[in-house]
Design a protein around this motif. Structure first.
Motif, PDB file in Angstrom:
ATOM      1  N   UNK A  75      50.603 -29.337  79.761  1.00  0.00           N
ATOM      2  CA  UNK A  75      51.912 -29.929  80.078  1.00  0.00           C
ATOM      3  C   UNK A  75      52.999 -29.102  79.425  1.00  0.00           C
ATOM      4  N   UNK A  76      54.140 -29.089  80.059  1.00  0.00           N
ATOM      5  CA  UNK A  76      55.289 -28.379  79.504  1.00  0.00           C
ATOM      6  C   UNK A  76      55.021 -26.912  79.214  1.00  0.00           C
ATOM      7  N   UNK A  77      54.181 -26.276  80.030  1.00  0.00           N
ATOM      8  CA  UNK A  77      53.911 -24.861  79.844  1.00  0.00           C
ATOM      9  C   UNK A  77      52.903 -24.558  78.741  1.00  0.00           C
ATOM     10  N   UNK A  78      52.375 -25.602  78.101  1.00  0.00           N
ATOM     11  CA  UNK A  78      51.410 -25.401  77.012  1.00  0.00           C
ATOM     12  C   UNK A  78      50.035 -25.910  77.436  1.00  0.00           C
ATOM     13  N   UNK A  79      49.012 -25.058  77.262  1.00  0.00           N
ATOM     14  CA  UNK A  79      47.634 -25.506  77.463  1.00  0.00           C
ATOM     15  C   UNK A  79      47.058 -25.865  76.109  1.00  0.00           C
ATOM     16  N   UNK A  80      46.583 -27.087  75.986  1.00  0.00           N
ATOM     17  CA  UNK A  80      45.998 -27.532  74.711  1.00  0.00           C
ATOM     18  C   UNK A  80      44.491 -27.649  74.881  1.00  0.00           C
ATOM     19  N   UNK A  81      43.789 -26.832  74.119  1.00  0.00           N
ATOM     20  CA  UNK A  81      42.346 -26.813  74.212  1.00  0.00           C
ATOM     21  C   UNK A  81      41.774 -27.377  72.916  1.00  0.00           C
ATOM     22  N   UNK A  82      41.050 -28.499  73.030  1.00  0.00           N
ATOM     23  CA  UNK A  82      40.527 -29.144  71.829  1.00  0.00           C
ATOM     24  C   UNK A  82      39.012 -29.082  71.838  1.00  0.00           C
ATOM     25  N   UNK A  89      46.910 -18.828  85.048  1.00  0.00           N
ATOM     26  CA  UNK A  89      47.845 -19.870  85.490  1.00  0.00           C
ATOM     27  C   UNK A  89      49.262 -19.517  85.028  1.00  0.00           C
ATOM     28  N   UNK A  90      50.118 -19.218  85.988  1.00  0.00           N
ATOM     29  CA  UNK A  90      51.463 -18.755  85.607  1.00  0.00           C
ATOM     30  C   UNK A  90      52.315 -19.839  84.964  1.00  0.00           C
ATOM     31  N   UNK A  91      51.935 -21.082  85.187  1.00  0.00           N
ATOM     32  CA  UNK A  91      52.677 -22.185  84.554  1.00  0.00           C
ATOM     33  C   UNK A  91      52.478 -22.185  83.040  1.00  0.00           C
ATOM     34  N   UNK A  92      51.327 -21.686  82.621  1.00  0.00           N
ATOM     35  CA  UNK A  92      50.980 -21.773  81.199  1.00  0.00           C
ATOM     36  C   UNK A  92      51.576 -20.596  80.434  1.00  0.00           C
ATOM     37  N   UNK A  93      52.325 -20.907  79.393  1.00  0.00           N
ATOM     38  CA  UNK A  93      53.020 -19.855  78.646  1.00  0.00           C
ATOM     39  C   UNK A  93      52.675 -19.861  77.172  1.00  0.00           C
ATOM     40  N   UNK A  94      51.776 -20.753  76.776  1.00  0.00           N
ATOM     41  CA  UNK A  94      51.265 -20.753  75.404  1.00  0.00           C
ATOM     42  C   UNK A  94      49.970 -21.558  75.391  1.00  0.00           C
ATOM     43  N   UNK A  95      49.039 -21.128  74.557  1.00  0.00           N
ATOM     44  CA  UNK A  95      47.749 -21.823  74.478  1.00  0.00           C
ATOM     45  C   UNK A  95      47.526 -22.244  73.025  1.00  0.00           C
ATOM     46  N   UNK A  96      47.117 -23.496  72.842  1.00  0.00           N
ATOM     47  CA  UNK A  96      46.827 -23.993  71.493  1.00  0.00           C
ATOM     48  C   UNK A  96      45.351 -24.360  71.423  1.00  0.00           C
ATOM     49  N   UNK A  97      44.695 -23.866  70.399  1.00  0.00           N
ATOM     50  CA  UNK A  97      43.285 -24.198  70.186  1.00  0.00           C
ATOM     51  C   UNK A  97      43.180 -25.022  68.921  1.00  0.00           C
ATOM     52  N   UNK A  98      42.578 -26.214  69.023  1.00  0.00           N
ATOM     53  CA  UNK A  98      42.430 -27.047  67.836  1.00  0.00           C
ATOM     54  C   UNK A  98      41.101 -27.789  67.905  1.00  0.00           C
ATOM     55  N   UNK A  99      40.824 -28.579  66.851  1.00  0.00           N
ATOM     56  CA  UNK A  99      39.570 -29.322  66.807  1.00  0.00           C
ATOM     57  C   UNK A  99      39.819 -30.825  66.808  1.00  0.00           C
ATOM     58  N   UNK A 100      38.890 -31.568  67.390  1.00  0.00           N
ATOM     59  CA  UNK A 100      38.993 -33.029  67.392  1.00  0.00           C
ATOM     60  C   UNK A 100      38.433 -33.580  66.066  1.00  0.00           C
ATOM     61  N   UNK A 101      39.058 -34.626  65.556  1.00  0.00           N
ATOM     62  CA  UNK A 101      38.545 -35.248  64.334  1.00  0.00           C
ATOM     63  C   UNK A 101      38.943 -34.484  63.092  1.00  0.00           C
TER      64      UNK A 101
END
Lengths: 257, 263
Positions: free
Chosen positions: B10-17, B45-57
């Motif tokens: 959303x909002x140009x950010x891909x959040x990968x958890x 994906x041209x919509x995506x302009x930043x990617x965040x990688x994080x962990x659950x828990x």
């Protein structure tokens, strides 16, 4: 006759041939190769063209031969068709051919690249001869030109494993001249072609032929040929102009005569 | 569609958890494959302009799930660590490197083993004060992998990298910031908001230029000055033809904030 699989354009004195079978990653079928060689020969005759750029798409220069076309062939049917005879005509082109390659440069695509005089590659290029994976081997010069270009050991490795090289690796082993970002490789190839197109054409032509002699003939024969060519250029206006301009400290105006 | 990660845009950010919280998000073959595939998709994906990688828990990532490689397979062959790396981890690390968008590791908790390496292979690291890094490989008689031997000395210097890799000592968030392993450290309560803010900020910047910065700087690690200068010239020529460059220039002249579109 218009070409179905080859797009033609030009930029100044540089002729540009673009392989155009995008749905099959520019797989080289017989029709395409015949069209390509026909267009090369036409440019060879065209006095307005001084150098030729051969390119494909960003995704693929050429991913190989057209496997569909060959799958059901027999030894005799291939022999009768003289499948690769048309390739030999590329060697008859005396104008310099600069390959601008990107993406897949495999099998026949790699062989076609090696039939050119100079190569500028995109940093996304994957270059190799993977024929062994299909139970065959290169048939359009791959074993010969690759070995002459990069030496026996490296050629043996690539041909026997079918592995591909990155553009950087190909640059390191002397298979290509230059690597540029994918956005820029075509422009760089064009720039190189334009620089060569500005050189005195007779020198360009005889240098190309003499360098090829170096690869395929004994040294004494090559030296003899070089000397003949050198002497021959002293019959040209461009030699007088080039040397006079040098002595008079001005820029030479070459006319290809 | 993914089983071991959450992937949301959303909002140009891909959040990968990474989403195996009961296992501290330890890597399995499936998780690595899913992460690699998701990154590849985000890259295109041209919509995506930043990617965040994080962990659950509680954890960022505890490294390889030892349960996933241990023991002989059906044919009785012992697992080969080299092949596991070549087939699983190495493609993930190359994908992180080759995705021409900013990738933020939001290190919410412990990162150990390959979890450290993956965080290092991201472009930026924002770290919760509760997080810590452990180069745990040596503790089980192994060597930092997944780029650990490449990125760590480049980020913290050879001496510190050797120390961390050889001792397997834990590095606190504060220490990570001090030695340049972390770009930012935040209080745990503000961590998620801060990471989000950074991602949103990066997603509003000229993405093509950022991608070219990433490409050119990483490439520069393998090049000499003359080659790097040449690649800067290439990159500048490409960036100079982007809409965002024109917008940036225009906004500067008009004395207004630029509105970059990522193209």
């Amino acid at each position: 006759m218009t070409s179905r699989y080859i797009n033609l354009s030009s930029e100044g004195e540089v002729g540009i041939l673009t392989l155009n079978r995008p749905h099959v990653l520019n797989a080289l079928n017989r029709e395409l190769m015949l069209e390509l060689v026909t267009e090369l020969e036409r440019m060879e005759q065209d006095d307005a063209i001084k150098a030729i750029v051969l390119t494909g798409s960003e995704q693929a220069f050429a991913a190989g031969a057209d496997i569909k076309e060959m799958a059901d062939e027999s030894a005799i049917s291939m022999l009768l068709k003289r499948q690769f005879a048309v390739w030999d005509r590329i060697d008859g082109i005396t104008k310099p051919i600069i390959a601008a390659v990107s993406g897949y440069v495999l099998g026949g695509g790699c062989e076609l690249m090696m039939s050119c005089d100079l190569v500028v590659a995109s940093d996304t290029a994957r270059i190799g001869q993977p024929e062994i994976k299909l139970g065959v081997m290169p048939g359009a010069g791959g074993t010969q030109r690759l070995t002459k270009a990069i030496g026996l050991r490296k050629a043996m490795e690539l041909l026997l494993t079918g592995d591909t090289m990155t553009a950087e690796e190909a640059l390191r082993c002397g298979l290509i001249n230059k690597v540029a970002p994918v956005e820029m490789y075509f422009r760089e190839a064009l720039k190189l072609a334009q620089r060569i197109a500005d050189q005195p054409p007779l020198s360009v032509r005889l240098i190309k032929q003499a360098v090829r002699k170096a690869q395929d003939h004994p040294l004494a024969e090559g030296l003899d040929y070089e000397r003949h060519c050198f002497h021959l250029l002293f019959a040209s206006d461009d030699q007088k102009e080039g040397m006079n301009a040098f002595l008079e400290k001005r820029t030479p105006q070459f006319r290809g005569k | 569609m993914y089983k071991t990660i959450l992937y949301e845009v959303s909002g140009g950010v891909a959040r990968m958890t990474m989403n195996r919280p009961d296992k501290y998000n330890a890597f399995t073959g499936q998780m690595i494959a899913e992460m690699t595939a998701a990154l590849k998709k985000a890259g295109k994906d041209e919509e995506i302009r930043c990617i965040v990688l994080t962990g659950a828990g509680k954890a960022f990532n505890a490294g390889q799930d030892l349960g996933d490689v241990q023991g002989a397979d059906a044919q009785g062959a012992e697992p080969n660590h080299g092949d596991v790396l070549r087939e699983r981890y190495n493609p993930l690390i190359m994908q992180l490197r080759n995705t021409e968008k900013p990738i933020i590791a939001a290190v919410n908790g412990v990162a150990a083993g390959a979890g450290v390496s993956v965080a290092l292979a991201c472009d930026l690291r924002i770290v919760s004060e509760k997080a810590y890094f452990v180069n745990a490989f040596v503790n089980i008689g192994l060597v930092p992998d997944s780029g650990g031997c490449y990125f760590l000395p480049r980020l913290v210097g050879l001496g510190k990298a050797l120390e961390l890799a050889m001792t397997g000592d834990r590095v606190s968030a504060e220490e990570a910031y001090r030695i340049g392993l972390a770009n930012r450290v935040c209080a745990a309560e503000q961590f998620a908001d801060e990471a989000e803010r950074l991602a949103v900020k990066l997603a509003a910047l000229p993405t093509r230029a950022i991608g070219l910065i990433k490409r050119t700087m990483y490439k520069g690690l393998d090049m000499n000055l003359a080659q790097t200068l040449e690649h800067e010239a290439y990159a500048q020529e490409i960036a100079g033809n982007t809409e965002d460059h024109r917008e940036g220039m225009q906004a500067f002249l008009e004395k207004r904030p630029p509105e970059f579109k990522g193209v």
